[in-house]
Structure formats: C-alpha cells, structure tokens
Design a protein around this motif. Structure first.
Motif, PDB file in Angstrom:
ATOM      1  N   ARG A 258       0.804  -1.236   0.000  1.00 43.81           N
ATOM      2  CA  ARG A 258       0.000   0.000   0.000  1.00 43.81           C
ATOM      3  C   ARG A 258       0.828   1.273   0.000  1.00 43.81           C
ATOM      4  O   ARG A 258       0.295   2.371   0.079  1.00 43.81           O
ATOM      5  CB  ARG A 258      -0.947   0.004   1.201  1.00 43.81           C
ATOM      6  CG  ARG A 258      -1.970  -1.103   1.110  1.00 43.81           C
ATOM      7  CD  ARG A 258      -3.107  -0.917   2.066  1.00 43.81           C
ATOM      8  NE  ARG A 258      -4.122  -1.949   1.799  1.00 43.81           N
ATOM      9  CZ  ARG A 258      -5.305  -1.985   2.376  1.00 43.81           C
ATOM     10  NH1 ARG A 258      -5.630  -1.070   3.260  1.00 43.81           N
ATOM     11  NH2 ARG A 258      -6.158  -2.925   2.071  1.00 43.81           N
TER      12      ARG A 258
ATOM     13  N   ASN B  80      -4.657   8.034   0.603  1.00 45.87           N
ATOM     14  CA  ASN B  80      -4.809   8.898   1.774  1.00 45.87           C
ATOM     15  C   ASN B  80      -3.605   9.835   1.843  1.00 45.87           C
ATOM     16  O   ASN B  80      -2.492   9.405   2.137  1.00 45.87           O
ATOM     17  CB  ASN B  80      -4.903   8.032   3.023  1.00 45.87           C
ATOM     18  CG  ASN B  80      -5.166   8.852   4.261  1.00 45.87           C
ATOM     19  OD1 ASN B  80      -4.841  10.036   4.323  1.00 45.87           O
ATOM     20  ND2 ASN B  80      -5.764   8.221   5.254  1.00 45.87           N
TER      21      ASN B  80
ATOM     22  N   TYR C  26      -2.028   4.010   0.183  1.00 48.51           N
ATOM     23  CA  TYR C  26      -3.252   3.663  -0.531  1.00 48.51           C
ATOM     24  C   TYR C  26      -4.237   3.019   0.427  1.00 48.51           C
ATOM     25  O   TYR C  26      -3.836   2.399   1.408  1.00 48.51           O
ATOM     26  CB  TYR C  26      -2.941   2.716  -1.692  1.00 48.51           C
ATOM     27  CG  TYR C  26      -2.284   3.415  -2.855  1.00 48.51           C
ATOM     28  CD1 TYR C  26      -3.027   4.177  -3.737  1.00 48.51           C
ATOM     29  CD2 TYR C  26      -0.920   3.336  -3.059  1.00 48.51           C
ATOM     30  CE1 TYR C  26      -2.435   4.849  -4.791  1.00 48.51           C
ATOM     31  CE2 TYR C  26      -0.299   3.997  -4.113  1.00 48.51           C
ATOM     32  CZ  TYR C  26      -1.074   4.742  -4.984  1.00 48.51           C
ATOM     33  OH  TYR C  26      -0.471   5.406  -6.012  1.00 48.51           O
ATOM     34  N   VAL C  27      -5.539   3.147   0.127  1.00 47.62           N
ATOM     35  CA  VAL C  27      -6.541   2.542   1.003  1.00 47.62           C
ATOM     36  C   VAL C  27      -6.884   1.122   0.554  1.00 47.62           C
ATOM     37  O   VAL C  27      -7.587   0.401   1.245  1.00 47.62           O
ATOM     38  CB  VAL C  27      -7.828   3.402   1.086  1.00 47.62           C
ATOM     39  CG1 VAL C  27      -7.518   4.758   1.662  1.00 47.62           C
ATOM     40  CG2 VAL C  27      -8.481   3.545  -0.277  1.00 47.62           C
TER      41      VAL C  27
ATOM     42  N   ALA D 283     -14.154  -0.278   1.294  1.00 46.68           N
ATOM     43  CA  ALA D 283     -13.171   0.004   0.241  1.00 46.68           C
ATOM     44  C   ALA D 283     -13.797   0.347  -1.103  1.00 46.68           C
ATOM     45  O   ALA D 283     -13.236   0.052  -2.146  1.00 46.68           O
ATOM     46  CB  ALA D 283     -12.196  -1.159   0.096  1.00 46.68           C
TER      47      ALA D 283
ATOM     48  N   THR E  10     -14.974   3.254  -3.791  1.00 45.71           N
ATOM     49  CA  THR E  10     -14.619   4.630  -4.116  1.00 45.71           C
ATOM     50  C   THR E  10     -15.877   5.380  -4.516  1.00 45.71           C
ATOM     51  O   THR E  10     -16.569   4.970  -5.435  1.00 45.71           O
ATOM     52  CB  THR E  10     -13.636   4.666  -5.292  1.00 45.71           C
ATOM     53  OG1 THR E  10     -12.577   3.783  -4.997  1.00 45.71           O
ATOM     54  CG2 THR E  10     -13.114   6.059  -5.514  1.00 45.71           C
TER      55      THR E  10
ATOM     56  N   THR F 161     -13.438   7.256   0.144  1.00 46.68           N
ATOM     57  CA  THR F 161     -13.494   5.796   0.133  1.00 46.68           C
ATOM     58  C   THR F 161     -14.123   5.325   1.433  1.00 46.68           C
ATOM     59  O   THR F 161     -13.950   5.967   2.469  1.00 46.68           O
ATOM     60  CB  THR F 161     -12.106   5.156  -0.001  1.00 46.68           C
ATOM     61  OG1 THR F 161     -11.227   5.825   0.887  1.00 46.68           O
ATOM     62  CG2 THR F 161     -11.589   5.235  -1.405  1.00 46.68           C
TER      63      THR F 161
ATOM     64  N   ALA G 153     -14.949   2.923   4.717  1.00 46.68           N
ATOM     65  CA  ALA G 153     -14.236   2.102   5.692  1.00 46.68           C
ATOM     66  C   ALA G 153     -14.959   0.762   5.847  1.00 46.68           C
ATOM     67  O   ALA G 153     -15.943   0.498   5.170  1.00 46.68           O
ATOM     68  CB  ALA G 153     -14.168   2.833   7.027  1.00 46.68           C
TER      69      ALA G 153
END
Lengths: 369, 147
Positions: free
Chosen positions: A222, A244, A250-251, B45, B47, B62, B64
């Motif tokens: 990530r 982020n 990255y998420v 996750a 978008t 995004t 959670a």
C-alpha cells in the motif's frame, strides 16, 4: 619534591546532582541540534536531487541539438529476447537514449552492441546492476524493489511529462503480433515512438514541464509510489480517493503484485515506470486503466501517475527550457471532476495551473506558480 | 505573564509562518459523511465520486469497513462544496494471483482486474445516483446499492 596543599581540608569536586544537571543540559542541547543536522543533510540530498534533474535538462538539450527533438519517453530498436513480440520492441525509456549525453557512452555502447538488444528486465545486463547515479535522487531511500526484490534493475527517480491526461504504453493491442507499431502521442512533451521538439512547444518552453520526480516505493502493498487500477475511463477523483494524502498510503492493495515496482527498472519506458501526468497534484495517487490489462504485465497498462518525491512540501520539476523549479503540493489543479482530455486532443487544460504547465500546446495563460 | 507568552509562542509555532497562497482561492466546503451499503450490507473500500452538475469542484471518498465515508474536495482537507452532484461508485480488485512468466521473462498476472460491485455504478451516466449537499453539510448521506 614537596607537595603543597593549598586547600587545606578537602578536595573540591562535583556532586552527583551537579554532574547530572550538566549531562541533562548537554542532552537537551543535542536534542535541539539533531533535527537541525538531519535537516541539513536532507537539504544537501535535495540539492543533489535537483542537480540531477538539471543534468537531465542539459542532456535533453544536447540531444535536441543533435536530433532536432527531445528523446522519446518510450521507444526501442531490438529490445526483445523473442523476435516477433512487437510490443517489446518499444520497451526502452528515454533514459537509455540520454545516456551518451549524461557522460555514460560506455554503458550505451555496451547495450547497443548486443544482438538482440536486451530487454529492460534482462537478468544479465540490467537486473541486479545499478544505473548511473544521476538517475537516483538521494532522498529516495529505497534500494531494493519492495515487491520483487530479485528483479531490481537500476534505480530511478525521474519521469517524463505526458501532459494532462492518461499516458499509454502499448503500441500493439495484440501480444506477439508482428503488425506495424503505433505511436502513442501525448499532450505533453514526451510520447511513445514519438519525439517532440521545442517547435512543438507552443506554450513556451519556460511554461511547459519536461520532467519531474516520481517517488520510489519503499513498502508494499500500500505504500506510496505504487499504482492502483481504476475503472476506465479514469475519473481523476476516483483515482485520488484511493490514496490517503495524510498517511501517504493507498486505502486498497496496490500494484504491482509480483513484478518490478516504479523506480526499480531504470530503462523500462512504460508510463508505469517513467511518465507522470499533470492532473492530480504532486504526491497523490497513481492509477492504471483497468480496461488496459488484458493478460499482460501490469506495467503495460495506461497510467495516470502523479509526480511525487520524498522531500517535504512538493517536487522538483524540469521545465523544457532547462530551468528547475520547485512545485508545491497544493498547486492549483482546477476542475478535477472534468473528464480526461483525449491523448491527442487540443485545447486548454481543465486542470488549472498544474494542467497548463503539463501541456505543450494548450495555449493557456500561465501565471505565477 | 510568562505562561501566556509561552502559550502564544507555541500557538504561533503551530500555525507556522503563513497560510498557503494556493489555498486562498478555494471555495468554502462543508462536512459530508455517510454510509454506503450493497444489498443492505456495509460496503468497504468502495470509491465514491461526486461530479458536480454545474461548477468545477467534485468530491470523493473511500468507505471504511463499516461502510462509512467522508467526502473530500481538497484532500487531505475534509469537506465538499454545497451543490448538486451525480454520484458514481467503483470497487475493483487488483490482479493478485501468482504471476506466470512470459517467454521473454516478463511476469504476467494470471488474472485480470475484477469488479466487485455491479459495473453500472462505475459510470456517471448509468449509476443513476444523485446527491444534493446543503449549505449546512450532511452527516447521514445514504448510498444504497443493489445487485
């Protein structure tokens, strides 16, 4: 010999408390000084980094003197171990063609003397070998690929500007075909199998970015520097949401999953490795076109990559006139909800000052930046 | 007296030496948070992208694990500009399966990119989701997706 004791009663020393106080004061002073030392070291690395970019600028202009255009971002003559794999013939990065202008004629001749020309992931010529130090920004501390450590093929920190839209890498849509290769034009100064010169730079060379930094990934899956897939056509905001910016992570899990990460294949010319787009601001997400994978390695997919660095606050950019400028992370990016322009489209960039700096022929007035 | 001076100094240090000039021209934003579900189950996750009907400042976020999300127009700062928007939602899985080696030594993933929610939500024209953000912001924006 006679010893004379001047203080008659006892020898005056330090008490334990006094000693501790002095040590504490010294500790505080060191604590104050250490960050300053670290900052001085980072400042030195940063100016070295900027100097490397300047060397690229001089090399590009010397190349321009010789060839009447800048080097292409991605191009190649042989470039494949398997004759007939047309797409692999376009694998070299501009870095390869700039080698003779970066005082590395020896390396250039060594590669060009081999038949067929080795691919950028060739395990004999490139993998495990270092690239010239001028490719490597010292602030980038990654030394081995976090995804595929054994495929590290030259460290690199610098990328070519593809304008204000996605940058494609495939020149043939079918793997292994022997059909003629197609160019991949861009709205910036660098394309695939395509050389732009100063005459193509209608916006003025001091208002058009040629190159900038891209950060080498340090952690997977990530960490910043990696790339995530986004639905096609890429919406810039869909891309930016996956990163982020506070934690610089990255998420979701990013790519590549197994092969070389950006910054670890110095002569790989795909946009995944050596291009950036002036859409999302510096140090934000980099994305791949999810419809452009089709059974090939991730790094052949079209990329909307952001410029970025490990410096605080922004990146260094090389303008087409050879000047190096510092670009702030919060540079104006205009309307990020606008759709990406066509790769060969004309007209103004919707992405503010940052987009305007990326296009060579957008005819935007560019103010202070 | 000394104490006040110290607090003042610390406050000044925290603020820094001046506001970022690029941030001055930004429009005012309001806080927008919400929850996204697929078939009534929280969707993580995903978008979420808001494209403005008019104006030039979209927003995105995004979700959670619990499906909650927060919209941002100027990340990392929170908040979106009031107005009406079309919404699209995407959730894609990277090709993560072990790679195979092509005949010239490149690693090729054995799968391609996969969609984890219905594809129609990924396009602004077909998603049919809209949102109006009032001047006061939103704290209970609900996006309910169905298969």
């Amino acid at each position: 010999m006679r010893f004379v004791r001047r203080s008659s009663h006892r020898q005056r020393g330090f008490t334990l408390i006094e000693l501790l106080v002095v040590i504490a004061i010294i500790a505080v002073l060191i604590a104050l000084l250490l960050p300053a030392v670290q900052q001085a070291r980072e400042a030195a690395r940063r100016s070295q980094c900027k100097n490397n970019l300047k060397q690229f600028g001089l090399a590009l202009h010397n190349y321009h003197d010789a060839h009447k255009a800048f080097a292409p971002r991605q191009s190649g003559s042989g470039g494949s171990n398997t004759p007939g794999l047309g797409w692999a013939r376009t694998a070299y990065a501009g870095h390869m063609y700039l080698l003779p202008y970066l005082e590395n004629q020896g390396r250039f001749k060594d590669v060009m003397g081999r038949v067929p020309h080795p691919v950028p992931w060739d395990t004999v010529v490139f993998v495990g070998k270092s690239a010239p130090a001028v490719f490597d920004c010292p602030t980038d501390s990654g030394r081995t690929d976090p995804v595929a450590p054994t495929r590290t093929a030259g460290l690199n920190s610098y990328a070519y500007c593809a304008g204000d839209t996605i940058a494609y890498s495939k020149t043939q849509l079918v793997t292994g075909a022997t059909a003629p290769l197609n160019t991949r034009p861009t709205r910036g100064m660098f394309g695939v199998l395509q050389c732009y010169g100063l005459t193509d730079c209608k916006d003025g060379s001091s208002n058009t970015i040629a190159m900038a930094e891209r950060p080498r990934a340090e952690t997977a899956p990530r960490g910043r520097g990696l790339v995530v897939p986004v639905a096609s056509p890429i919406a810039p905001l869909a891309c930016s949401a996956l990163f982020n910016r506070s934690t610089q992570q990255y998420v979701i899990n990013a790519l590549p999953a197994t092969d070389s990460a950006p910054g670890y294949r110095a002569y790989g010319g795909q946009s995944f490795f050596v291009a950036f787009s002036t859409v999302l601001p510096p140090n934000s997400a980099s994305c791949l076109d999810a419809s452009d994978f089709a059974g090939m390695s991730e790094h052949w997919a079209g990329a909307l990559a952001s410029a970025g660095s490990w410096h605080s606050g922004g990146i260094h950019a090389l303008m087409s006139d050879g000047a190096t400028r510092f670009i702030n992370n919060s540079i104006d990016t205009g309307n990020l909800s606008a759709a990406l322009p066509a790769i060969n489209g004309s007209g103004r960039s919707p992405y503010g000052v940052w987009g305007a700096l990326g296009t060579r022929n957008g005819r935007e007035p560019v103010g202070e930046f | 007296m000394l104490r006040h001076f110290l607090i003042l100094t610390l406050a000044l240090m925290a603020i820094g030496c001046g506001a970022d000039p690029d941030k001055k021209n930004r429009p005012k934003t309001v806080k927008v948070t919400g929850v996204i579900t697929l078939q009534k189950q929280p969707l993580d996750a995903a978008t979420i992208v808001l494209i403005p009907a008019s104006g030039s400042h979209g927003a995105s976020g995004t979700s959670a694990k619990d499906g909650s999300f927060e919209l941002k127009t100027f990340p990392p700062d929170s908040g979106a500009v009031p107005g009406s928007y079309k919404v699209m939602v995407q959730k894609i899985q990277s090709p993560t399966e072990p790679s195979k080696t092509s005949d010239d030594g490149e690693l090729v993933p054995s799968s391609d990119v996969k969609w984890l929610i219905p594809m129609r939500y990924g396009d602004i024209e077909t998603s049919k989701l809209t949102v109006i953000i009032p001047e006061s912001g939103l704290s209970d924006l609900k996006l309910e997706l169905v298969e």
